[in-house]
Design a protein around this motif. Structure first.
Motif, PDB file in Angstrom:
ATOM      1  N   ILE A 141      51.817  42.955  47.179  1.00 48.90           N
ATOM      2  CA  ILE A 141      50.682  42.387  47.907  1.00 48.90           C
ATOM      3  C   ILE A 141      49.449  42.342  47.000  1.00 48.90           C
ATOM      4  O   ILE A 141      48.700  41.356  46.985  1.00 48.90           O
ATOM      5  N   LEU A 142      49.248  43.414  46.215  1.00 49.88           N
ATOM      6  CA  LEU A 142      48.138  43.449  45.266  1.00 49.88           C
ATOM      7  C   LEU A 142      48.241  42.311  44.255  1.00 49.88           C
ATOM      8  O   LEU A 142      47.248  41.644  43.944  1.00 49.88           O
ATOM      9  N   GLY A 143      49.453  42.084  43.748  1.00 47.03           N
ATOM     10  CA  GLY A 143      49.661  40.995  42.798  1.00 47.03           C
ATOM     11  C   GLY A 143      49.333  39.642  43.408  1.00 47.03           C
ATOM     12  O   GLY A 143      48.708  38.780  42.765  1.00 47.03           O
ATOM     13  N   GLY A 144      49.726  39.445  44.667  1.00 48.23           N
ATOM     14  CA  GLY A 144      49.399  38.199  45.354  1.00 48.23           C
ATOM     15  C   GLY A 144      47.904  38.026  45.524  1.00 48.23           C
ATOM     16  O   GLY A 144      47.373  36.910  45.379  1.00 48.23           O
ATOM     17  N   ALA A 145      47.203  39.119  45.818  1.00 47.68           N
ATOM     18  CA  ALA A 145      45.748  39.058  45.989  1.00 47.68           C
ATOM     19  C   ALA A 145      45.063  38.700  44.671  1.00 47.68           C
ATOM     20  O   ALA A 145      44.132  37.882  44.645  1.00 47.68           O
ATOM     21  N   VAL A 146      45.520  39.302  43.575  1.00 50.11           N
ATOM     22  CA  VAL A 146      44.947  38.990  42.264  1.00 50.11           C
ATOM     23  C   VAL A 146      45.174  37.519  41.924  1.00 50.11           C
ATOM     24  O   VAL A 146      44.277  36.825  41.417  1.00 50.11           O
ATOM     25  N   GLY A 147      46.371  37.021  42.225  1.00 48.64           N
ATOM     26  CA  GLY A 147      46.663  35.613  41.996  1.00 48.64           C
ATOM     27  C   GLY A 147      45.774  34.696  42.815  1.00 48.64           C
ATOM     28  O   GLY A 147      45.311  33.650  42.336  1.00 48.64           O
ATOM     29  N   TYR A 148      45.503  35.095  44.063  1.00 46.15           N
ATOM     30  CA  TYR A 148      44.634  34.292  44.926  1.00 46.15           C
ATOM     31  C   TYR A 148      43.220  34.218  44.355  1.00 46.15           C
ATOM     32  O   TYR A 148      42.615  33.143  44.281  1.00 46.15           O
ATOM     33  N   VAL A 149      42.688  35.375  43.946  1.00 48.18           N
ATOM     34  CA  VAL A 149      41.327  35.417  43.399  1.00 48.18           C
ATOM     35  C   VAL A 149      41.225  34.566  42.137  1.00 48.18           C
ATOM     36  O   VAL A 149      40.248  33.837  41.933  1.00 48.18           O
ATOM     37  N   ALA A 150      42.252  34.630  41.294  1.00 51.28           N
ATOM     38  CA  ALA A 150      42.238  33.900  40.026  1.00 51.28           C
ATOM     39  C   ALA A 150      42.274  32.397  40.228  1.00 51.28           C
ATOM     40  O   ALA A 150      41.820  31.633  39.358  1.00 51.28           O
ATOM     41  N   THR A 151      42.813  31.937  41.357  1.00 50.24           N
ATOM     42  CA  THR A 151      42.966  30.495  41.578  1.00 50.24           C
ATOM     43  C   THR A 151      42.117  29.981  42.734  1.00 50.24           C
ATOM     44  O   THR A 151      42.291  28.839  43.158  1.00 50.24           O
ATOM     45  N   ASP A 152      41.209  30.803  43.241  1.00 49.21           N
ATOM     46  CA  ASP A 152      40.391  30.413  44.395  1.00 49.21           C
ATOM     47  C   ASP A 152      39.352  29.378  43.986  1.00 49.21           C
ATOM     48  O   ASP A 152      38.405  29.686  43.253  1.00 49.21           O
TER      49      ASP A 152
END
Length: 255
Positions: A141-152
């Motif tokens: 879940i943390l990895g998904g959140a980091v990915g979201y922030v990086a591509t927001d």
């Protein structure tokens, strides 16, 4: 043997229905909160309405015998005040996050709280560490959140500042309130009453500190004394209803 099998099955379905009810109310409340803060752009007043709804709702239901809550006592309130301050800050940052960001960003940051709470519980409350599979799931879940922030594409410094403030306060609130409730011996509905009533008492301080009271009075003058436009009234009404429903589902899960 059939009776023995029946009870666990009954408990399983009861717990499952409560979890689904909580998840549904929590998800809908995030959308409704965003709708409410968009149409009624006064986060301090909006959260105060939430505290009034929850506190009065518990008090009225207690008067009619539908639930039992601990009586309000000033000595207990004084001990509970630090937890109420953290709770107020968590709700305040939550509302301002939704004010400046979309619901997706809110959900992503909210999804990080189980990992942070698990770590904080282990470090500060000496609770058992999560199992390997649980911890791995939380890291995913943390990895998904980091990915979201990086591509927001809607990234703004203001929105993410509120997001990090919310993440810190909600994690602190979840861990600290567990500690307070266990030490003070409050029942679930007593906890709801103290939390919301004390937060309501703090609301005017934040109205003054943030200058929101000036905005509210200016809007009242501009609208000829009308508190709500029809759309804003509808948004806040849904906010009240689903906040009470979410409190109810949360308390059932705790019990």
């Amino acid at each position: 043997m059939s009776a023995i099998r029946f009870e666990p099955t009954k408990q399983y379905y009861a717990t499952t229905s409560l979890v689904i009810g909580y998840a549904l109310c929590s998800s809908l409340l995030a959308v409704i909160n965003k709708f409410a803060i968009t149409k009624f752009n006064y986060p301090g007043l909006l959260t105060a309405l939430q505290y009034i709804t929850s506190a009065v709702g518990v008090w009225v239901l207690g008067k009619f015998g539908f639930l039992h809550h601990d009586p309000f006592k000033f000595d207990i309130a004084n001990k509970f005040l630090p937890a109420a301050v953290v709770f107020y800050l968590a709700i305040f940052t939550n509302t301002n996050l939704l004010r400046h960001a979309n619901v997706d960003t809110f959900i992503v940051f909210r999804s990080l709280t189980p990992l942070l709470v698990a770590l904080a519980d282990t470090i500060f409350r000496r609770q058992p560490c999560p199992s390997k599979l649980t911890f791995m799931s939380l890291l995913i879940i943390l990895g998904g959140a980091v990915g979201y922030v990086a591509t927001d594409s809607a990234f703004t410094l203001t929105a993410y500042s509120w997001a990090f403030a919310y993440l810190v306060t909600i994690t602190t609130e979840m861990v600290y309130i567990k500690h307070m409730v266990m030490n003070l011996g409050l029942n679930t509905w007593g906890f709801v009453l103290y939390n919301n009533l004390l937060s309501l008492m703090m609301a005017p301080i934040f109205w003054v500190l943030t200058g929101e009271y000036n905005e509210v009075f200016a809007a009242l003058v501009a609208n000829g004394g009308n508190w709500f436009e029809p759309v804003a009234f509808t948004a806040v009404s849904f906010y009240w209803v689903f906040d009470l429903r979410l409190v109810s589902e949360t308390c059932k899960l705790d019990l």
